[in-house]
Design an enzyme around this catalytic site. Structure first.
Site, PDB file in Angstrom:
ATOM      1  N   GLU A   1      43.410  43.516  35.532  1.00  0.00           N
ATOM      2  CA  GLU A   1      42.156  42.912  35.082  1.00  0.00           C
ATOM      3  C   GLU A   1      41.231  43.940  34.450  1.00  0.00           C
ATOM      4  O   GLU A   1      40.359  44.508  35.125  1.00  0.00           O
ATOM      5  CB  GLU A   1      41.439  42.210  36.251  1.00  0.00           C
ATOM      6  CG  GLU A   1      42.174  40.987  36.748  1.00  0.00           C
ATOM      7  CD  GLU A   1      41.380  40.173  37.766  1.00  0.00           C
ATOM      8  OE1 GLU A   1      40.322  40.650  38.238  1.00  0.00           O
ATOM      9  OE2 GLU A   1      41.826  39.049  38.074  1.00  0.00           O
TER      10      GLU A   1
ATOM     11  N   GLU B   1      47.644  35.510  37.896  1.00  0.00           N
ATOM     12  CA  GLU B   1      46.896  35.490  39.159  1.00  0.00           C
ATOM     13  C   GLU B   1      45.852  34.394  39.103  1.00  0.00           C
ATOM     14  O   GLU B   1      45.172  34.228  38.098  1.00  0.00           O
ATOM     15  CB  GLU B   1      46.197  36.852  39.385  1.00  0.00           C
ATOM     16  CG  GLU B   1      45.434  36.907  40.713  1.00  0.00           C
ATOM     17  CD  GLU B   1      44.643  38.212  40.883  1.00  0.00           C
ATOM     18  OE1 GLU B   1      45.218  39.302  40.699  1.00  0.00           O
ATOM     19  OE2 GLU B   1      43.443  38.109  41.185  1.00  0.00           O
TER      20      GLU B   1
HETATM   21  C1  IDC Z   1      40.584  41.047  46.319  1.00  0.00           C
HETATM   22  C2  IDC Z   1      41.193  40.806  47.674  1.00  0.00           C
HETATM   23  C3  IDC Z   1      40.300  41.419  48.725  1.00  0.00           C
HETATM   24  C4  IDC Z   1      40.051  42.885  48.377  1.00  0.00           C
HETATM   25  C5  IDC Z   1      39.495  42.992  46.976  1.00  0.00           C
HETATM   26  C6  IDC Z   1      39.286  44.434  46.525  1.00  0.00           C
HETATM   27  O1  IDC Z   1      41.394  39.431  47.868  1.00  0.00           O
HETATM   28  O2  IDC Z   1      40.901  41.317  50.008  1.00  0.00           O
HETATM   29  O3  IDC Z   1      39.128  43.421  49.306  1.00  0.00           O
HETATM   30  O4  IDC Z   1      40.380  42.397  46.071  1.00  0.00           O
HETATM   31  O5  IDC Z   1      40.483  45.066  46.313  1.00  0.00           O
HETATM   32  C7  IDC Z   1      40.778  39.568  41.467  1.00  0.00           C
HETATM   33  C8  IDC Z   1      41.622  40.768  41.673  1.00  0.00           C
HETATM   34  C9  IDC Z   1      42.098  40.865  43.097  1.00  0.00           C
HETATM   35  C10 IDC Z   1      41.017  40.409  44.057  1.00  0.00           C
HETATM   36  C11 IDC Z   1      40.784  38.926  43.818  1.00  0.00           C
HETATM   37  C12 IDC Z   1      39.763  38.289  44.786  1.00  0.00           C
HETATM   38  O6  IDC Z   1      42.722  40.830  40.783  1.00  0.00           O
HETATM   39  O7  IDC Z   1      42.449  42.212  43.351  1.00  0.00           O
HETATM   40  O8  IDC Z   1      41.514  40.574  45.372  1.00  0.00           O
HETATM   41  N1  IDC Z   1      40.335  38.763  42.452  1.00  0.00           N
HETATM   42  O9  IDC Z   1      38.513  38.908  44.691  1.00  0.00           O
HETATM   43  N2  IDC Z   1      40.291  39.136  40.333  1.00  0.00           N
HETATM   44  C13 IDC Z   1      39.502  38.069  40.559  1.00  0.00           C
HETATM   45  C14 IDC Z   1      39.522  37.808  41.919  1.00  0.00           C
END
Ligand code: IDC
Length: 462
Positions: A288, A380
């Protein structure tokens, strides 16, 4: 005081003379309609879908019964219900998430089976023992042809390639792959083992397994060789079960993928040469990008893709898009920046990510519009808010998946893990045990996603 009055009244009524005194004792109106369709049939085998409509009062828990007319007809594997067969009598009992059926409510279940001689539609459908008479059973049998080639998504589809805006299989026909993403493997590695991958392949019928390898946050940068080896092992585990593996270079913070470009070149040179001969690998070069221009992302892609191609020339590559892979929308832009200035490479798809509770109509209209211009893959998405937490949004998630199905856009759900957050499909603590099957291990989001992912793919084979 109040409580004892109620109890006394109940006792008094119970001592009364007959059922007529009890409105609840009046038998509930029961009724059902069943639509039975054979989606495909080949010599000796077939696949059927069964739609149950409750036309009576609401039920909380149901068993469907029916009878096969011939002794050669057998259910071999069913989904969205617990199936059993004794002689020619078959029953299918609800699973947790489709237990309650309101008036007019429906449940979509199905199975693969065997037949010999003839394969007539079953008879004597009942729901909770009451005959289904709501309307005639519909039977649609498509042409009897060849059995599906191979048993699993990779055997059937083989090496993938991008064809126009679609992902095509070895027969050059568009396919939609549906499956799950890991959580960060630096944190949830224990969730990815033989038992959990068996459940994902066999029970979830997942077509793919996205391996989220964070680069920062205790990820790849802290121990490149461990993460590289672990990714390779997970690729093998997916391959052994016939699932595609998406190798996700999970950049997130910082948002400029160029920050990690040297690591990306090193990592992809290694995984691409090691996995070049496999048919099940897709490379996702930047999860991302955010806070960075499309021009910078494109420049990164045009440096990393040749490294992959040098080692593994025919693999599909996914490219992240601006603003957390929203095609720019989350930073006030849109898909036109990519349409007007695409990455100079072939056999690539652009990724689009969404979180259903946060990203709704304007994001869906962007995808609808962009889908005819750009090859898209939802590598995702979450059923919840963009934090990965908050309430499960069934309505928006359903609208999204219906749209992706209609456009044949593949997807991977965040996450197949037991993280203590609502986006996780498995209940907290699941990965401490050895059981990953059944509905008891699923969260609300997990049950919903499994019901969507596990329906038949019907991949074209000619
Ligand atoms: C989130 C995880 C969370 C973690 C956070 C930071 O769910 O447990 O603490 O990342 O690493 C994304 C990202 C993905 C995120 C997810 C939800 O690709 O890494 O995971 N998210 O926030 N993009 C939009 C949402």
């Amino acid at each position: 005081m109040k409580r004892s009055t109620v109890v006394a009244a109940a006792v008094l009524l119970a001592a009364g003379s007959g059922a007529a005194l009890f409105p609840h004792a009046v038998a509930a109106a029961q009724g059902c309609r069943v639509d039975y369709a054979v989606a495909s049939q080949w010599q000796g085998g077939f696949q059927a879908s069964v739609k149950i409509t409750n036309v009576g009062d609401p039920v909380n828990g149901w068993t469907l019964g029916f009878t096969f007319p011939t002794s050669g007809q057998k259910v071999t594997q069913g989904w969205n219900a617990t199936w059993s067969q004794s002689g020619s009598a078959v029953t299918a009992t609800n699973v947790d998430w489709n237990r309650s059926l309101g008036t007019g409510g429906t449940a979509d279940i199905g199975f693969t089976g065997t037949w010999s001689g003839a394969n007539p539609a079953p008879t004597a459908f009942t729901l909770n023992g009451v005959a289904c008479t709501g309307s005639p059973v519909v039977t649609t049998t498509t042409t009897t042809g060849n059995p599906p080639v191979g048993r699993n998504p990779v055997e059937i589809n083989g090496q993938l390639r991008v064809c126009g805006v679609n992902l095509c299989n070895q027969y050059n026909r568009p396919v939609q792959l549906r499956g799950m993403s890991t959580h960060g493997i630096q944190w949830f590695d224990k969730c990815y083992n033989n038992a959990s991958l068996d459940a994902l392949a066999n029970e979830w019928k997942s077509d793919l397994f996205r391996i989220a390898m964070y680069v920062q946050e205790q990820g790849y940068e802290t121990n490149p060789s461990w993460f590289t080896n672990r990714v390779n092992t997970l690729v093998d585990m997916a391959e052994a079960r016939g699932m595609y593996a998406i190798i996700d270079f999970h950049t997130l913070t910082p948002g400029d993928p160029n920050y990690n470009i040297d690591r990306a070149k090193t990592f992809f040179a290694q995984v691409a040469s090691r996995n070049a001969a496999k048919k099940n690998v897709i490379y996702e070069i930047a999860n991302e990008p955010n806070g960075v221009s499309w021009a910078a992302i494109k420049s990164y892609a045009e440096q990393v893709i040749p490294v992959i191609r040098a080692a593994d020339p025919d693999a599909v590559v996914f490219v992240g898009t601006r603003a957390w892979s929203s095609l720019g929308v989350s930073e006030g832009s849109n898909e036109s920046e990519v349409v007007n200035n695409p990455v100079n490479a072939t056999n690539i798809m652009y990724t689009f990510h969404f979180y259903a509770a946060s990203h709704k109509d304007n994001y869906r209209s962007t995808v609808s519009r962009a889908a005819s211009r750009l090859p898209l893959f939802v590598s995702e998405f979450g059923t919840v808010s963009a934090t990965g937490g908050g309430a499960f949004d069934r309505a928006s998630s359903t609208a999204w998946l219906d749209l992706l199905d209609q456009l044949k856009i593949g997807y991977a759900n965040w996450t197949y893990s037991d993280a203590n957050e609502s986006s996780a499909a498995l209940r907290p603590g699941t990965c401490n045990g050895g059981t990953y099957t059944g509905s008891g291990v699923l969260t609300e989001s997990g049950a919903f996603i499994k019901s969507r992912v596990s329906t038949p793919d019907n991949f074209p084979t000619s």
